[in-house]
Design a protein around this motif. Structure first.
Motif, PDB file in Angstrom:
ATOM      1  N   GLY A 100      29.756  41.869  47.539  1.00 51.09           N
ATOM      2  CA  GLY A 100      29.376  42.737  48.647  1.00 51.09           C
ATOM      3  C   GLY A 100      28.042  42.331  49.224  1.00 51.09           C
ATOM      4  O   GLY A 100      27.763  41.152  49.411  1.00 51.09           O
ATOM      5  N   ASP A 101      27.194  43.315  49.504  1.00 50.34           N
ATOM      6  CA  ASP A 101      25.883  43.017  50.068  1.00 50.34           C
ATOM      7  C   ASP A 101      25.053  42.158  49.110  1.00 50.34           C
ATOM      8  O   ASP A 101      25.095  42.356  47.896  1.00 50.34           O
ATOM      9  N   ASP A 106      27.843  32.084  52.580  1.00 52.24           N
ATOM     10  CA  ASP A 106      29.131  31.390  52.641  1.00 52.24           C
ATOM     11  C   ASP A 106      29.983  32.035  51.576  1.00 52.24           C
ATOM     12  O   ASP A 106      29.824  31.748  50.379  1.00 52.24           O
ATOM     13  N   ASN A 107      30.879  32.922  51.996  1.00 51.61           N
ATOM     14  CA  ASN A 107      31.677  33.671  51.019  1.00 51.61           C
ATOM     15  C   ASN A 107      32.604  32.760  50.209  1.00 51.61           C
ATOM     16  O   ASN A 107      32.848  33.009  49.032  1.00 51.61           O
ATOM     17  N   ALA A 108      33.098  31.708  50.826  1.00 52.42           N
ATOM     18  CA  ALA A 108      33.979  30.787  50.105  1.00 52.42           C
ATOM     19  C   ALA A 108      33.226  30.085  48.971  1.00 52.42           C
ATOM     20  O   ALA A 108      33.800  29.813  47.915  1.00 52.42           O
ATOM     21  N   LYS A 109      31.957  29.797  49.197  1.00 51.86           N
ATOM     22  CA  LYS A 109      31.146  29.129  48.176  1.00 51.86           C
ATOM     23  C   LYS A 109      30.417  30.127  47.283  1.00 51.86           C
ATOM     24  O   LYS A 109      29.700  29.729  46.362  1.00 51.86           O
ATOM     25  N   LYS A 110      30.557  31.429  47.587  1.00 50.02           N
ATOM     26  CA  LYS A 110      29.892  32.467  46.801  1.00 50.02           C
ATOM     27  C   LYS A 110      28.384  32.206  46.747  1.00 50.02           C
ATOM     28  O   LYS A 110      27.743  32.332  45.695  1.00 50.02           O
ATOM     29  N   ALA A 154      23.586  30.985  44.163  1.00 46.00           N
ATOM     30  CA  ALA A 154      25.007  30.772  43.911  1.00 46.00           C
ATOM     31  C   ALA A 154      25.491  31.696  42.811  1.00 46.00           C
ATOM     32  O   ALA A 154      24.857  31.802  41.756  1.00 46.00           O
ATOM     33  N   ALA A 155      26.608  32.342  43.071  1.00 44.67           N
ATOM     34  CA  ALA A 155      27.208  33.253  42.094  1.00 44.67           C
ATOM     35  C   ALA A 155      28.362  32.564  41.384  1.00 44.67           C
ATOM     36  O   ALA A 155      29.104  31.774  41.988  1.00 44.67           O
ATOM     37  N   SER A 156      28.503  32.860  40.104  1.00 41.01           N
ATOM     38  CA  SER A 156      29.613  32.299  39.337  1.00 41.01           C
ATOM     39  C   SER A 156      30.102  33.326  38.333  1.00 41.01           C
ATOM     40  O   SER A 156      29.398  34.283  38.006  1.00 41.01           O
ATOM     41  N   LEU A 181      23.939  34.707  38.678  1.00 42.89           N
ATOM     42  CA  LEU A 181      23.363  34.297  39.953  1.00 42.89           C
ATOM     43  C   LEU A 181      22.254  33.297  39.661  1.00 42.89           C
ATOM     44  O   LEU A 181      21.389  33.562  38.824  1.00 42.89           O
ATOM     45  N   VAL A 182      22.278  32.171  40.357  1.00 44.40           N
ATOM     46  CA  VAL A 182      21.286  31.132  40.121  1.00 44.40           C
ATOM     47  C   VAL A 182      20.646  30.741  41.450  1.00 44.40           C
ATOM     48  O   VAL A 182      21.336  30.272  42.366  1.00 44.40           O
TER      49      VAL A 182
END
Length: 123
Positions: free
Chosen positions: A32-33, A72-76, A23-25, A4-5
């Motif tokens: 989830g939450d 934005d779930n698509a962009k995580k 942003a998650a990668s 996570l950044v």
């Protein structure tokens, strides 16, 4: 695995605004939450806002009406829009995510933290 950044922190005058991103990668299956936390010098880390996978939000009383969390779930990616900032909002802001991911070929789940981003509000 998972990272996570956070970004978007900085110096702003009281009354100003900032927008944080997290942003998650990695080999992510599902997020989830997601939570935003902050830690001021000499104080314990505190929860600022939570945004569920479906987009529902909850806020600490101290930021209610001024901060807005979204994702934005698509962009995580999760966001924290901070308006009407006050000097007492000065802190390092962290995001935390409940993340399901592949460890090799095996689904795993855990809580992950970002490295933090400094927000400084001058009076």
């Amino acid at each position: 695995q998972v990272q996570l950044v956070e970004s978007g922190g900085g110096l702003v005058q009281a009354g100003g605004s900032l927008r944080l991103s997290c942003a998650a990668s990695g080999s992510i299956i599902m997020i989830g939450d997601m939570g935003w936390y902050r830690q001021a010098p000499g104080k314990q880390r505190e929860l600022v806002a939570v945004v569920t996978r479906g987009g529902s939000t909850n806020y600490a009383d101290s930021v209610q009406g001024r901060f807005t969390a979204s994702r934005d779930n698509a962009k995580k990616t999760v966001y924290l829009q901070m308006n009407s900032l006050k000097p007492e909002d000065t802190a390092v802001y962290y995001c935390k995510g409940d993340i399901t991911y592949f460890r090799g070929t095996i689904p795993s789940r855990g809580d992950y933290w970002g490295q933090g981003t400094q927000v400084t509000v001058s009076s």
